[in-house]
Design an enzyme around this catalytic site. Structure first.
Site, PDB file in Angstrom:
ATOM      1  N   ARG A   1      48.038  -1.408  36.032  1.00  0.00           N
ATOM      2  CA  ARG A   1      48.953  -1.702  34.931  1.00  0.00           C
ATOM      3  C   ARG A   1      49.106  -0.504  33.995  1.00  0.00           C
ATOM      4  NH1 ARG A   1      48.177  -8.122  33.399  1.00  0.00           N
ATOM      5  NH2 ARG A   1      49.229  -8.860  35.272  1.00  0.00           N
TER       6      ARG A   1
ATOM      7  N   HIS B   1      48.432 -20.752  33.970  1.00  0.00           N
ATOM      8  CA  HIS B   1      47.591 -21.659  33.175  1.00  0.00           C
ATOM      9  C   HIS B   1      47.736 -23.118  33.588  1.00  0.00           C
ATOM     10  CE1 HIS B   1      47.179 -18.496  29.766  1.00  0.00           C
ATOM     11  NE2 HIS B   1      46.328 -18.304  30.746  1.00  0.00           N
TER      12      HIS B   1
ATOM     13  N   CYS C   1      54.642 -16.086  35.488  1.00  0.00           N
ATOM     14  CA  CYS C   1      53.989 -15.426  34.365  1.00  0.00           C
ATOM     15  C   CYS C   1      52.705 -16.136  34.001  1.00  0.00           C
ATOM     16  CB  CYS C   1      54.941 -15.268  33.183  1.00  0.00           C
ATOM     17  SG  CYS C   1      54.860 -16.549  31.958  1.00  0.00           S
TER      18      CYS C   1
ATOM     19  N   SER D   1      51.799 -18.074  31.697  1.00  0.00           N
ATOM     20  CA  SER D   1      51.866 -19.509  31.371  1.00  0.00           C
ATOM     21  C   SER D   1      51.881 -20.347  32.630  1.00  0.00           C
ATOM     22  CB  SER D   1      53.134 -19.829  30.577  1.00  0.00           C
ATOM     23  OG  SER D   1      53.379 -18.875  29.615  1.00  0.00           O
TER      24      SER D   1
ATOM     25  N   GLU E   1      63.577 -12.345  30.982  1.00  0.00           N
ATOM     26  CA  GLU E   1      62.907 -13.185  29.980  1.00  0.00           C
ATOM     27  C   GLU E   1      61.790 -12.471  29.221  1.00  0.00           C
ATOM     28  OE1 GLU E   1      60.060 -16.563  28.776  1.00  0.00           O
ATOM     29  OE2 GLU E   1      59.744 -14.824  30.012  1.00  0.00           O
TER      30      GLU E   1
ATOM     31  N   GLU F   1      44.996  -0.950  28.080  1.00  0.00           N
ATOM     32  CA  GLU F   1      45.066  -1.969  29.133  1.00  0.00           C
ATOM     33  C   GLU F   1      43.842  -1.846  30.049  1.00  0.00           C
ATOM     34  OE1 GLU F   1      47.012  -4.574  30.517  1.00  0.00           O
ATOM     35  OE2 GLU F   1      45.555  -4.421  32.141  1.00  0.00           O
TER      36      GLU F   1
ATOM     37  N   ILE G   1      55.076  -8.612  29.171  1.00  0.00           N
ATOM     38  CA  ILE G   1      55.558  -8.518  27.784  1.00  0.00           C
ATOM     39  C   ILE G   1      55.228  -7.139  27.205  1.00  0.00           C
ATOM     40  CG2 ILE G   1      55.421  -9.540  25.480  1.00  0.00           C
ATOM     41  CD1 ILE G   1      56.274 -11.710  27.267  1.00  0.00           C
TER      42      ILE G   1
END
Ligand SMILES: [Zn+2]
Ligand SMILES: [Zn+2]
Length: 391
Positions: free
Chosen positions: A242, A70, A65, A67, A187, A237, A217
């Site tokens: 997407r 990053h 994902c 994160s 998740e 978006e 998300i």
């Protein structure tokens, strides 16, 4: 065991107020102010040892994902973008499903062979926030895949209380492999569920909803809103692929995200005013992490009594004309985390019942040995979820 291992250089920025605790534990509270030159390699690590309250999972799949990306994306000085808790070297992977390989002697709710998904937030249970019933605000949080070794590995050891059985999904999906793929993308649904129903709540059947951002998300929010009876859902978006996914996930409309109406496209506020005959959106979900662009639109497009739910992360401030919200009795709701409050079991039940289906979110699959390829695909930020398949 084989594992993808991230390493980085400990180099606190000169102006960063490094605490004694951070120095001692080598865990940065603000990763992007401390860790430089991240690298990743698939390598051999010792198998984890199962403690009395732990379980060891033979991992089947791990989702990547934003994160995770990053960790690898850096600024001009070489510092990683990831702004949260981080310690290296470590194994990434917090969206994980697999089969229980071993359980500690004090574990009662799991057995070997159970199919499970991971709740990545390992809360301390002892701090003020935990004891007051706010586990997502735990002051001593450990996060699997961030401060503890995660699931981009053949084996994962975690506290057994962070694993939820997904055996109930066998009847829905049949094959074990499909169950475990679904399990690896639970998740993001728990993040959206926590925001919509734990932090916000009072979302009524018949609502008009808008979702900004159709990453994992945002897509999860679309399905959850649909399942809770939203009558109309509009998605904004950037990427066409997407937007397609959003429609597949149950959105009624998908528009290019444009903020100030660039490229001749209408700004979201105008689109929503038109779609609602001027009434505005009852529920708006920020899942883009672009507050400067989305806040003015959401504020202007809020219905009377509307809720603006913030899930995306963005360190930049955004101007808010609070009077708009006062006049409309509208609220901004800030949401973070995904643990506690029955969130995981409720999401799993919804999937088992056919109310949610995370599997169309998965658009790419890579073997663990090609972790670099998985990362490169995820970095395009164009498709759906990238899965690292293990074993
Ligand atoms: Zn994530
Ligand atoms: Zn705590």
């Amino acid at each position: 065991m084989q594992a993808a291992v991230i390493s980085a250089e400990w180099a606190p920025r000169p102006d960063y107020p490094l605490s004694e605790e951070e120095r001692r534990t080598r865990t940065a509270r603000v990763g992007s102010s401390v860790w430089k030159h991240p690298q990743v390699a698939v390598q051999e690590l010792p198998d984890p040892v199962c403690g009395p309250e732990d379980a060891v999972v033979r991992v089947a799949a791990a989702g990547l994902c934003g994160s995770d990306l990053h960790f690898f994306e850096t600024d001009a000085d070489g510092y990683m973008h990831y702004p949260g808790l981080a310690r290296f070297p470590s194994v990434p992977g917090h969206e994980v499903a697999g089969e229980v390989a071993a359980v500690g002697e004090r574990v009662k709710h799991l057995r070997r062979g159970d199919l499970v998904c991971l709740d990545d937030m390992v809360c301390c249970g002892a701090c003020e926030a935990c004891r007051r019933g706010f586990p997502n605000q735990c002051e001593n949080l450990e996060d699997v895949g961030f401060t503890m070794n995660g699931g981009c590995a053949e084996l994962l050891r975690v506290p057994a209380r962070n694993l939820w059985s997904i055996n109930s999904l066998r009847a829905r999906y049949g094959g074990k492999e499909q169950v475990l793929e679904a399990g690896a993308v639970i998740e993001p649904f728990t993040v959206a569920y926590n925001a919509l129903f734990e932090c916000a709540g009072r979302i009524k059947p018949g609502a008009f909803a808008a979702v900004y951002g159709a990453g994992a998300i945002g897509l999860a929010a679309v399905q959850l809103l649909r399942a809770s009876g939203a009558a109309q859902i509009a998605v904004f978006e950037h990427h066409a692929q997407r937007r397609e996914l959003a429609l597949r996930f149950g959105a009624h409309h998908a528009f290019p995200a444009n903020g100030e109406g660039a490229n001749g496209a209408q700004p979201a506020r105008a689109v929503l005013r038109e779609l609602t005959g001027g009434a505005g959106a009852d529920v708006q979900v920020e899942a883009a992490g672009a507050f400067r662009h989305t806040m003015p639109e959401m504020e202007a497009a809020a219905a009377m009594g509307g809720q603006i739910i913030i899930i995306g992360r963005d360190r930049n401030p955004a101007a808010v004309q609070l009077e708009h919200l006062q006049v409309k009795k509208a609220n901004i709701i800030a949401a973070m985390g995904n643990t506690g409050h029955g969130t995981y079991p409720n999401v799993i039940r919804m999937i088992a019942a056919g109310l949610l289906d995370p599997t169309p979110m998965i658009t790419h699959r890579f073997a663990l040995r090609d972790f670099a390829g998985a990362l490169a695909q995820a970095q395009t930020r164009q498709g759906g979820k990238v899965l690292v398949k293990i074993g």
